[in-house]
Design a protein around this motif. Structure first.
Motif, PDB file in Angstrom:
ATOM      1  N   ILE A   1       0.890  -1.302  -0.071  1.00 17.51           N
ATOM      2  CA  ILE A   1      -0.012  -0.020  -0.106  1.00 17.51           C
ATOM      3  C   ILE A   1       1.089   1.154  -0.052  1.00 17.51           C
ATOM      4  O   ILE A   1       1.842   1.469   1.163  1.00 17.51           O
ATOM      5  CB  ILE A   1      -1.028  -0.122   1.186  1.00 17.51           C
ATOM      6  CG1 ILE A   1      -1.723  -1.229   1.378  1.00 17.51           C
ATOM      7  CG2 ILE A   1      -1.856   1.128   1.163  1.00 17.51           C
ATOM      8  CD1 ILE A   1      -2.306  -1.543   2.550  1.00 17.51           C
ATOM      9  N   ILE A   2       0.755   2.091  -0.943  1.00 20.08           N
ATOM     10  CA  ILE A   2       1.722   3.019  -1.188  1.00 20.08           C
ATOM     11  C   ILE A   2       0.905   4.532  -1.098  1.00 20.08           C
ATOM     12  O   ILE A   2       0.040   4.538  -1.600  1.00 20.08           O
ATOM     13  CB  ILE A   2       2.350   3.088  -2.511  1.00 20.08           C
ATOM     14  CG1 ILE A   2       3.203   1.959  -2.725  1.00 20.08           C
ATOM     15  CG2 ILE A   2       3.266   4.246  -2.772  1.00 20.08           C
ATOM     16  CD1 ILE A   2       4.004   1.634  -4.168  1.00 20.08           C
ATOM     17  N   ASP A   3       1.204   5.504  -0.250  1.00 21.72           N
ATOM     18  CA  ASP A   3       0.761   6.526  -0.066  1.00 21.72           C
ATOM     19  C   ASP A   3       1.425   7.560  -1.000  1.00 21.72           C
ATOM     20  O   ASP A   3       2.675   7.720  -0.529  1.00 21.72           O
ATOM     21  CB  ASP A   3       0.559   7.250   1.264  1.00 21.72           C
ATOM     22  CG  ASP A   3      -0.018   8.475   1.337  1.00 21.72           C
ATOM     23  OD1 ASP A   3      -0.007   9.306   0.445  1.00 21.72           O
ATOM     24  OD2 ASP A   3      -0.404   8.875   2.507  1.00 21.72           O
ATOM     25  N   PRO A   4       1.185   7.930  -2.280  1.00 24.75           N
ATOM     26  CA  PRO A   4       2.029   8.771  -3.143  1.00 24.75           C
ATOM     27  C   PRO A   4       2.510  10.050  -2.719  1.00 24.75           C
ATOM     28  O   PRO A   4       3.194  10.770  -2.956  1.00 24.75           O
ATOM     29  CB  PRO A   4       1.072   8.889  -4.315  1.00 24.75           C
ATOM     30  CG  PRO A   4      -0.244   8.865  -3.967  1.00 24.75           C
ATOM     31  CD  PRO A   4      -0.332   7.659  -2.666  1.00 24.75           C
ATOM     32  N   ALA A   5       1.581  10.560  -1.528  1.00 20.01           N
ATOM     33  CA  ALA A   5       1.974  12.099  -1.151  1.00 20.01           C
ATOM     34  C   ALA A   5       3.251  11.887  -0.117  1.00 20.01           C
ATOM     35  O   ALA A   5       3.813  12.850  -0.312  1.00 20.01           O
ATOM     36  CB  ALA A   5       0.782  12.626  -0.209  1.00 20.01           C
ATOM     37  N   THR A   6       3.219  10.782   0.669  1.00 17.66           N
ATOM     38  CA  THR A   6       4.487  10.503   1.506  1.00 17.66           C
ATOM     39  C   THR A   6       5.343   9.836   1.097  1.00 17.66           C
ATOM     40  O   THR A   6       6.513   9.711   1.763  1.00 17.66           O
ATOM     41  CB  THR A   6       3.782  10.119   3.029  1.00 17.66           C
ATOM     42  OG1 THR A   6       3.147   8.699   2.611  1.00 17.66           O
ATOM     43  CG2 THR A   6       2.762  11.156   3.501  1.00 17.66           C
ATOM     44  N   ARG A   7       4.998   9.000   0.036  1.00 12.94           N
ATOM     45  CA  ARG A   7       6.098   7.881  -0.595  1.00 12.94           C
ATOM     46  C   ARG A   7       6.306   6.853   0.616  1.00 12.94           C
ATOM     47  O   ARG A   7       6.990   6.255   0.556  1.00 12.94           O
ATOM     48  CB  ARG A   7       7.216   8.401  -1.212  1.00 12.94           C
ATOM     49  CG  ARG A   7       7.032   9.469  -2.209  1.00 12.94           C
ATOM     50  CD  ARG A   7       8.463  10.152  -2.610  1.00 12.94           C
ATOM     51  NE  ARG A   7       9.276   9.160  -3.345  1.00 12.94           N
ATOM     52  CZ  ARG A   7       9.184   8.639  -4.789  1.00 12.94           C
ATOM     53  NH1 ARG A   7       8.265   9.414  -5.251  1.00 12.94           N
ATOM     54  NH2 ARG A   7      10.023   8.044  -5.284  1.00 12.94           N
ATOM     55  N   ILE A   8       5.583   6.541   1.344  1.00 12.78           N
ATOM     56  CA  ILE A   8       5.430   5.609   2.362  1.00 12.78           C
ATOM     57  C   ILE A   8       4.545   4.484   1.914  1.00 12.78           C
ATOM     58  O   ILE A   8       3.392   4.407   1.600  1.00 12.78           O
ATOM     59  CB  ILE A   8       4.795   5.942   3.831  1.00 12.78           C
ATOM     60  CG1 ILE A   8       5.633   6.919   4.361  1.00 12.78           C
ATOM     61  CG2 ILE A   8       4.817   4.784   4.713  1.00 12.78           C
ATOM     62  CD1 ILE A   8       6.927   6.797   4.888  1.00 12.78           C
ATOM     63  N   ALA A   9       5.463   3.369   1.989  1.00 12.08           N
ATOM     64  CA  ALA A   9       4.879   2.058   1.500  1.00 12.08           C
ATOM     65  C   ALA A   9       4.888   1.026   2.616  1.00 12.08           C
ATOM     66  O   ALA A   9       5.823   0.730   3.582  1.00 12.08           O
ATOM     67  CB  ALA A   9       5.701   1.170   0.241  1.00 12.08           C
ATOM     68  N   THR A  10       3.326   0.714   2.730  1.00 15.26           N
ATOM     69  CA  THR A  10       3.119  -0.399   3.947  1.00 15.26           C
ATOM     70  C   THR A  10       3.137  -1.633   3.323  1.00 15.26           C
ATOM     71  O   THR A  10       2.128  -1.881   2.389  1.00 15.26           O
ATOM     72  CB  THR A  10       1.978   0.162   4.815  1.00 15.26           C
ATOM     73  OG1 THR A  10       2.083   1.377   5.056  1.00 15.26           O
ATOM     74  CG2 THR A  10       1.705  -0.823   5.933  1.00 15.26           C
ATOM     75  N   ILE A  11       3.818  -2.708   3.524  1.00 17.65           N
ATOM     76  CA  ILE A  11       3.824  -3.982   2.918  1.00 17.65           C
ATOM     77  C   ILE A  11       3.287  -5.093   3.749  1.00 17.65           C
ATOM     78  O   ILE A  11       3.874  -5.279   4.915  1.00 17.65           O
ATOM     79  CB  ILE A  11       5.298  -4.146   2.344  1.00 17.65           C
ATOM     80  CG1 ILE A  11       5.815  -3.045   1.517  1.00 17.65           C
ATOM     81  CG2 ILE A  11       5.270  -5.669   1.676  1.00 17.65           C
ATOM     82  CD1 ILE A  11       7.350  -3.019   1.060  1.00 17.65           C
ATOM     83  N   ASN A  12       2.499  -5.708   3.537  1.00 12.10           N
ATOM     84  CA  ASN A  12       1.780  -6.754   4.178  1.00 12.10           C
ATOM     85  C   ASN A  12       2.136  -8.145   3.592  1.00 12.10           C
ATOM     86  O   ASN A  12       1.664  -8.479   2.399  1.00 12.10           O
ATOM     87  CB  ASN A  12       0.037  -6.737   4.498  1.00 12.10           C
ATOM     88  CG  ASN A  12      -0.245  -5.340   5.196  1.00 12.10           C
ATOM     89  OD1 ASN A  12       0.594  -4.842   5.955  1.00 12.10           O
ATOM     90  ND2 ASN A  12      -1.161  -4.728   4.474  1.00 12.10           N
TER      91      ASN A  12
END
Length: 577
Positions: free
Chosen positions: A141-152
């Protein structure tokens, strides 16, 4: 760049969403998927040939085979684009590379195999047919605004793993990087305006380079891992490459402690955000089946890319310019997908269907490219059989080449309820009658299809074949001279005098379609009136009256059910404009 493990960010993650067991991974035993780690470089003359062969095998085995291009060694230039990474160098050091291009399949053996030997493909095919002790799957799951990817990540063991522990690795790859490449003429499909389009290039390993250890590897174990990763703006120094979020792909694999890979899988990428509501239509599909109504069943795969649970969606349905709305109620948790089934009104033939999300949880949403999707759908012609039917008789006069003729009768759910043929080859062209009785067990929409494997029908130059479908009352309901090509079909809505349901020929409604009111012509035997939507939900009730106010209903297809004094029902379909 920043890498975080599940433990260090547990509180943050729990504030965003909750993960439940087995959201992604299959628990069914399966064979191994295969990873090719291809060692390459922009100055390697024959490396594009390796890229070409890898692409061909991946195309031939979708969802089973992936390649990573690892730029390393003397052919890997530091001029732009500089693909060198410390993770790539570490992986290369674990193998004896005798020349380029070289590759290792699931890290089983050396990396000195070149494409010219064809051993890549022979070995990969062998591995694809070997059982795997575990399955792996997940989502990024990538938040394009913060460039944070949460990987499950989920790993499920269908058999006992070897040893006391395994390793899980997550890698980030990037596509569509234009730059120089020696020998690009060997792979012209990746040349764009004189530059080479580099694909699935290794950009980073999210876990430890050789993977993170997991110890619960017994049969039936489910291992869940979560990583939070900040996607860098640029990777590589000097002459680094910009990391474009839309061009990324993520792979995850599970390996034994000797680093041999058990299986691999691509992670689905979800563009999520911290917005409360952020829906998307991922897929739009016409369900298989046979319809004897002016409706078709549609499946809508919805992605909840926001923080809030989705409990209702209002859709706008556009079928060749005729627009209606429908509302779905249910539950799609944050950052997960859900499947919505919807029955929509259609016309006969091919038409364009566009479905748009207009409200979520009662709130009008901002439109974007993800909130609408268009497909082409087809609705077949059908005939209503008015008289109740117990069986159909097929009379088929075959031509000489009866070995090419087969037929099937399908129920509305596409199950085969009867079939016949092929028949023998005749000594001459005089047609021979083949007769079959097809039992009708239930009220249903059935479809008869006759096939000719020679694709010239059975009324050509080898005899004047033809066929008839005959009602149990003796009437012909369909006949054909069999001059079709490969197949021909006929669809019927059949009845077997169902208990408690009657067709009251005296009762009709008008207008249909209607806007604010519908009028019922005869209610002398009616004690109550109910209106249901296409999902079977009761949306309006009325006492026995000739005029029913439907102004509060949304546009769409509805079913008027009249309960008669003798407890039978009269059913009438209408459209609210």
């Amino acid at each position: 760049m920043k890498k975080f493990t599940l433990l260090s960010l547990l509180i943050l993650i729990c504030c965003c969403f909750t993960i439940t067991a087995q959201n992604y991974v299959s628990t069914d035993p399966s064979n191994k998927n295969v990873l090719l780690e291809e060692f390459t470089g922009v100055n390697c003359q024959y490396c594009p040939l390796g890229h070409l062969y890898a692409n061909q095998y991946a195309d031939a085995n979708p969802g089973r085979f992936w390649a990573i291009n690892i730029h390393t060694g003397g052919y890997a230039s530091t001029s732009y684009p500089n693909f060198n990474t410390s993770d790539g160098a570490t992986i290369a050091s674990g193998f004896s590379i005798g020349g380029y291009p070289a590759g290792t399949l699931n890290r089983n053996g050396t990396a000195t195999i070149t494409p010219s030997t064809n051993a890549w493909w022979n070995n990969a095919t062998t591995m694809l047919n070997q059982p795997a002790v575990a399955n792996i799957a997940g989502v990024c799951i990538i938040d394009p605004a913060t460039r944070i990817a949460t990987i499950n990540i989920e790993v499920y063991y269908t058999a006992n793993g070897a040893g006391s522990s395994n390793k899980v690795t997550v890698a980030m790859l990037q596509n569509n990087i234009l730059g120089s490449q020696s020998g690009m003429s060997y792979n012209p499909g990746q040349v764009i305006n004189g530059q080479y389009n580099h694909m699935h290039a290794l950009r980073d390993i999210i876990t430890n380079t050789w993977g993170d250890e997991i110890t619960d590897i017994s049969q039936g174990s489910l291992v869940e891992l979560t990583y939070t990763y900040e996607i860098p703006d640029i990777i590589g120094s000097p002459n680094g490459i910009e990391v474009i979020v839309d061009d990324l792909e993520f792979l995850a694999w599970v390996a034994e402690t000797n680093y041999q890979i058990i299986t691999v899988n691509e992670l689905e990428i979800i563009i999520g955000s911290d917005k409360p509501i952020n829906p998307a239509i991922k897929e739009l599909t016409q369900q298989e089946g046979i319809s004897c109504e002016d409706t078709e069943m549609i499946e809508i795969e919805i992605l909840n890319g926001g923080v809030d649970e989705i409990t209702s969606i209002e859709f706008e349905i556009d079928v060749d310019g005729f627009v209606t709305t429908q509302t779905w109620e249910g539950s799609i948790p944050s950052y997960l997908k859900g499947l919505v089934e919807m029955e929509i009104g259609v016309n006969t033939g091919e038409q364009v269907l566009t479905i748009t999300i207009i409200k979520v949880n009662g709130t009008t949403i901002e439109q974007n490219g993800a909130t609408t999707k268009t497909i082409n759908i087809t609705h077949g012609e059908w005939s209503a059989i008015e008289d109740p039917m117990e069986y159909i008789t097929l009379k088929l006069w075959q031509d000489k080449f009866g070995h090419q003729i087969t037929w099937k009768v399908f129920a509305s759910d596409m199950t085969v309820i009867a079939s016949g043929g092929p028949y023998g080859i005749l000594p001459n062209t005089t047609p021979v009658l083949r007769e079959h009785v097809i039992s009708i067990e239930n009220d249903d929409c059935i479809k008869f299809i006759v096939y000719d494997s020679g694709c010239n029908g059975f009324n050509n130059t080898q005899g004047a074949g033809h066929y008839e479908l005959i009602h149990s009352n003796g009437n012909i309901i369909f006949e054909s001279d069999a001059t079709f090509e490969c197949e021909e079909s006929a669809t019927f809505n059949v009845k077997r005098k169902p208990d408690g349901i009657t067709d009251n020929n005296k009762t009709t409604i008008y207008p249909n379609p209607a806007n604010d009111y519908i009028n019922i012509t005869d209610i002398s035997n009616v004690k109550s009136i109910n209106i249901y939507n296409v999902a079977g939900k009761l949306v309006l009730q009325s006492t026995a009256t000739n005029e029913v106010n439907i102004s509060t209903l949304n546009k769409g297809v509805y079913f008027l059910k009249l309960m008669n004094n003798d407890n039978t029902q009269t059913n009438i379909k209408f459209v609210k404009e």
